[in-house]
Design an enzyme around this catalytic site. Sequence first.
Site, mmCIF file in Angstrom:
data_model
loop_
_atom_site.group_PDB
_atom_site.id
_atom_site.type_symbol
_atom_site.label_atom_id
_atom_site.label_comp_id
_atom_site.label_asym_id
_atom_site.label_seq_id
_atom_site.Cartn_x
_atom_site.Cartn_y
_atom_site.Cartn_z
ATOM 1 N N PHE A 15 12.537 0.877 1.606
ATOM 2 C CA PHE A 15 12.367 1.897 0.576
ATOM 3 C C PHE A 15 12.537 3.306 1.150
ATOM 4 O O PHE A 15 13.520 4.008 0.860
ATOM 5 C CB PHE A 15 10.995 1.694 -0.062
ATOM 6 C CG PHE A 15 10.438 2.852 -0.822
ATOM 7 C CD1 PHE A 15 11.216 3.560 -1.726
ATOM 8 C CD2 PHE A 15 9.115 3.242 -0.643
ATOM 9 C CE1 PHE A 15 10.694 4.641 -2.436
ATOM 10 C CE2 PHE A 15 8.579 4.303 -1.354
ATOM 11 C CZ PHE A 15 9.374 5.015 -2.243
ATOM 12 N N GLY A 44 19.799 -4.822 2.732
ATOM 13 C CA GLY A 44 18.719 -4.284 1.916
ATOM 14 C C GLY A 44 19.218 -3.166 1.013
ATOM 15 O O GLY A 44 20.307 -3.221 0.444
ATOM 16 N N ASP A 63 15.835 -6.572 15.462
ATOM 17 C CA ASP A 63 14.413 -6.754 15.199
ATOM 18 C C ASP A 63 13.633 -5.924 16.208
ATOM 19 O O ASP A 63 13.882 -6.025 17.413
ATOM 20 C CB ASP A 63 14.033 -8.232 15.335
ATOM 21 C CG ASP A 63 12.704 -8.567 14.681
ATOM 22 O OD1 ASP A 63 11.732 -7.802 14.901
ATOM 23 O OD2 ASP A 63 12.620 -9.579 13.970
ATOM 24 N N ALA A 84 10.228 0.952 10.883
ATOM 25 C CA ALA A 84 10.095 -0.493 10.713
ATOM 26 C C ALA A 84 8.637 -0.915 10.817
ATOM 27 O O ALA A 84 7.930 -0.545 11.754
ATOM 28 C CB ALA A 84 10.921 -1.223 11.770
ATOM 29 N N ALA A 85 8.186 -1.686 9.833
ATOM 30 C CA ALA A 85 6.793 -2.146 9.817
ATOM 31 C C ALA A 85 6.635 -3.236 8.771
ATOM 32 O O ALA A 85 7.382 -3.296 7.787
ATOM 33 C CB ALA A 85 5.841 -0.991 9.494
ATOM 34 N N TYR A 151 -3.626 -4.733 8.280
ATOM 35 C CA TYR A 151 -2.476 -3.828 8.246
ATOM 36 C C TYR A 151 -2.842 -2.478 8.842
ATOM 37 O O TYR A 151 -2.145 -1.957 9.730
ATOM 38 C CB TYR A 151 -1.985 -3.649 6.810
ATOM 39 C CG TYR A 151 -1.101 -2.431 6.637
ATOM 40 C CD1 TYR A 151 0.187 -2.397 7.171
ATOM 41 C CD2 TYR A 151 -1.557 -1.300 5.958
ATOM 42 C CE1 TYR A 151 0.992 -1.266 7.035
ATOM 43 C CE2 TYR A 151 -0.761 -0.173 5.820
ATOM 44 C CZ TYR A 151 0.509 -0.165 6.355
ATOM 45 O OH TYR A 151 1.289 0.957 6.219
ATOM 46 N N ASN A 180 0.356 8.026 0.113
ATOM 47 C CA ASN A 180 1.103 7.051 -0.685
ATOM 48 C C ASN A 180 2.408 7.626 -1.235
ATOM 49 O O ASN A 180 2.400 8.583 -1.999
ATOM 50 C CB ASN A 180 0.237 6.540 -1.834
ATOM 51 C CG ASN A 180 -0.933 5.734 -1.332
ATOM 52 O OD1 ASN A 180 -1.851 6.280 -0.727
ATOM 53 N ND2 ASN A 180 -0.910 4.428 -1.567
#
Length: 333
Positions: A15, A44, A63, A84-85, A151, A180
């Site tokens: 995203f 993606g 990766d 990346a997460a 997380y 957020n």
Amino acid sequence: MTDRPLVAVTGAEGFIGSHLTEALVADGHRVRAMVQYNSFSSFGWLEDLPPEVMEHVEVVLGDVRDPGSVQGLVTGAETVYHLAALIAIPYSYRAPHSYVETNVTGTLNVLEAVRHLGVPRLVHTSTSETYGTAQTVPITEDHPINTQSPYAASKAGGDRLADSYHASFGLPVVTLRPFNTFGPRQSMRAVIPTVIGQIAAGQQVITLGDLRPTRDFSYVADTVAAFRAVGTAPADAVLGRTFNSGTGEEISVGDLVGLIAKIMDADVEVRPDPARVRPADSEVMRLVCDSSRLRAATGWAPAHTLEEGLRRTVAFFRAPENLARYKTGIYNV
């Protein structure tokens, strides 16, 4: 293509990563974009970027859990943006080991590659979830770290590694801690796409978890601008530091639903779904950002109101070709 300065992005297919990649190209960069290897050869959300953007993007399947993949990605880059997460909080209850592998070990691999290859700058991505429920508001970068989910704990672990590499090796790293973020292309596992997606699909009864928590929501273009700000600011202004990005305004999930329904001209009933409720001691009840440090160091400021961002997001999800990519009828963990 080769006359553009090279930057590297991990998590580029996601995203925020896809929006950042698009913005970096617009800024005049060539982007080497790591996409997590998959047998479908899917890039993606990068697949939705126009050809004139993608001609300046080199997609690398790899990766972050693999040191060799990371070393190849960052070689020759002027700046590395590490996004990346594994991000879904509910799934972290089910698969905490996976979160440590990606968010801690993956970050370690990025730090090591940047260190040994002498990359001039690394922008590391944190999350406001590391603060837990606000003890003081608004939340500054000096707020205690209180990880209330696996997380959050894994992200805090990556943050601490980044701090330690700056202290131990002088690694040129800056950490951005967005509150957020929302907008087009976001996963249905987040609350705003969940609400908009269900309404756009014609559902008059929508299911959610706890409606009481408050959040500080930033439109994705503003979060991307924060990444670019810390990625390009003078080194002495940002390196070795952590910066919050957010609006400084909060809204409850319940009030957010009402605002979205108003924008979409929808009359909806909200029903609680126990499966969507976090464990009592794991729910973060309040997050509201103090971004004054970022503003002072870089001049960054959000350019979009919540309602403006929601309208743009609604327009995205109302497009049939976009809505068709989402599973609005299930709980996306």
